[in-house]
Design a protein around this motif. Structure first.
Motif, PDB file in Angstrom:
ATOM      1  N   ASP A 217      35.207  35.745  42.262  1.00 38.70           N
ATOM      2  CA  ASP A 217      35.320  37.177  41.945  1.00 38.70           C
ATOM      3  C   ASP A 217      36.556  37.798  42.591  1.00 38.70           C
ATOM      4  O   ASP A 217      37.260  38.595  41.976  1.00 38.70           O
ATOM      5  CB  ASP A 217      34.075  37.933  42.425  1.00 38.70           C
ATOM      6  N   TRP A 218      36.801  37.444  43.865  1.00 41.05           N
ATOM      7  CA  TRP A 218      37.914  38.062  44.586  1.00 41.05           C
ATOM      8  C   TRP A 218      39.265  37.522  44.128  1.00 41.05           C
ATOM      9  O   TRP A 218      40.311  38.044  44.510  1.00 41.05           O
ATOM     10  CB  TRP A 218      37.749  37.895  46.098  1.00 41.05           C
ATOM     11  N   LEU A 219      39.277  36.501  43.262  1.00 41.79           N
ATOM     12  CA  LEU A 219      40.523  36.025  42.666  1.00 41.79           C
ATOM     13  C   LEU A 219      40.830  36.755  41.361  1.00 41.79           C
ATOM     14  O   LEU A 219      41.956  37.194  41.129  1.00 41.79           O
ATOM     15  CB  LEU A 219      40.439  34.524  42.389  1.00 41.79           C
ATOM     16  N   PHE A 220      39.813  36.892  40.511  1.00 41.49           N
ATOM     17  CA  PHE A 220      40.049  37.463  39.187  1.00 41.49           C
ATOM     18  C   PHE A 220      40.146  38.987  39.194  1.00 41.49           C
ATOM     19  O   PHE A 220      40.889  39.557  38.386  1.00 41.49           O
ATOM     20  CB  PHE A 220      38.958  37.012  38.216  1.00 41.49           C
ATOM     21  N   MET A 221      39.411  39.662  40.068  1.00 39.77           N
ATOM     22  CA  MET A 221      39.491  41.120  40.091  1.00 39.77           C
ATOM     23  C   MET A 221      40.916  41.612  40.386  1.00 39.77           C
ATOM     24  O   MET A 221      41.467  42.424  39.636  1.00 39.77           O
ATOM     25  CB  MET A 221      38.501  41.719  41.095  1.00 39.77           C
ATOM     26  N   PRO A 222      41.563  41.136  41.451  1.00 39.22           N
ATOM     27  CA  PRO A 222      42.927  41.596  41.715  1.00 39.22           C
ATOM     28  C   PRO A 222      43.934  41.140  40.672  1.00 39.22           C
ATOM     29  O   PRO A 222      44.976  41.775  40.489  1.00 39.22           O
ATOM     30  CB  PRO A 222      43.250  40.966  43.081  1.00 39.22           C
TER      31      PRO A 222
END
Length: 249
Positions: free
Chosen positions: A46-51
């Protein structure tokens, strides 16, 4: 600089080409100024694709251990986590939660975008669980808006317990900013904090379409594990009884 290198020159283009992530509601994210992005948590990715779908840097807090491991592996790990928008929790505070709050308040005071997963841990079954009130306290103390965020399909790409599952197109939906300035000065009122958190989780639920469970994710994981163990024990007992009956026929 390393963050932008990873995002645009190394990791970012690779993820964009392979997964083709999409975004909706980006106009709801201000071009400048502090803001909290509160998202559901389906996967470690999640913390890769959101940004990746945003023009602004998104910062998350992470365990200090990720930045303190010795040797070459520790150095690479530190550069990776730092480069992908994570900062260590301030360990001068009495607890991890207090340290995370202190770190996020500092980042917001600098005008940054802070990402937070109110559930506190990943959902193990794709459902949306009760939010921790830290997000509400952070919003009130920092006096900044909260944007509800839906991260989609990342549990297909990297499901719980696996490094990789199967290909899917991840998506990120950004809701309208939530303003809680009407509660200014009430950051110590646990009922207000719960009401704010529930409002945030309701908006996340509307964006994701997930089934909502009014239970903390960590407690739900423990409950389901105990139920699975009890069911396994029952099956084992039934199989043992069946073998015993056959031997005594």
């Amino acid at each position: 600089m390393l963050y932008w290198f990873l995002k645009y020159l190394a990791l970012g283009p690779l993820l964009r080409v392979i997964f083709r992530p999409f975004a909706e509601g980006l106009e709801n994210v201000p071009r400048q100024g502090p803001v909290i992005l509160a998202a559901n948590h389906l996967s470690y990715s999640d913390w890769l694709f959101m940004p990746l779908v945003m023009p602004r840097r998104v910062t998350f807090v992470a365990k200090a251990e990720y930045f303190e491991s010795p040797g070459v592996k520790g150095w690479l790990q530190k550069k990776f986590f730092g480069g992908t928008g994570q900062v260590p929790i301030d360990r001068t505070s009495g607890s991890a939660a207090a340290g995370a709050l202190k770190t996020q308040l500092r980042l917001l005071s600098e005008g940054q975008v802070c990402g937070i997963f109110p559930e506190g841990t990943r959902s193990h079954d794709g459902k949306l669980y009760r939010g921790r009130t830290g997000v509400a306290r952070l919003a009130l103390e920092a006096k900044v808006p909260v944007i509800p965020v839906a991260v989609l399909n990342t549990d297909i790409i990297a499901p719980p317990g696996k490094v990789f599952g199967r290909f899917a197109r991840p998506g990120v939906k950004f809701g309208r900013p939530l303003d809680f300035s009407r509660y200014e000065g009430l950051e110590s009122d646990r009922f207000i904090l719960r009401a704010i958190t529930d409002e945030i989780m309701y908006e996340i639920m509307n964006l994701t379409g997930q089934e909502y469970v009014d239970l903390y994710a960590q407690d739900a994981k423990k409950r389901d594990k105990e139920l699975a163990e009890a069911a396994a024990a029952e099956r084992e007992k039934a199989e043992s009884d069946e073998v015993w009956d056959e031997l005594n026929e």
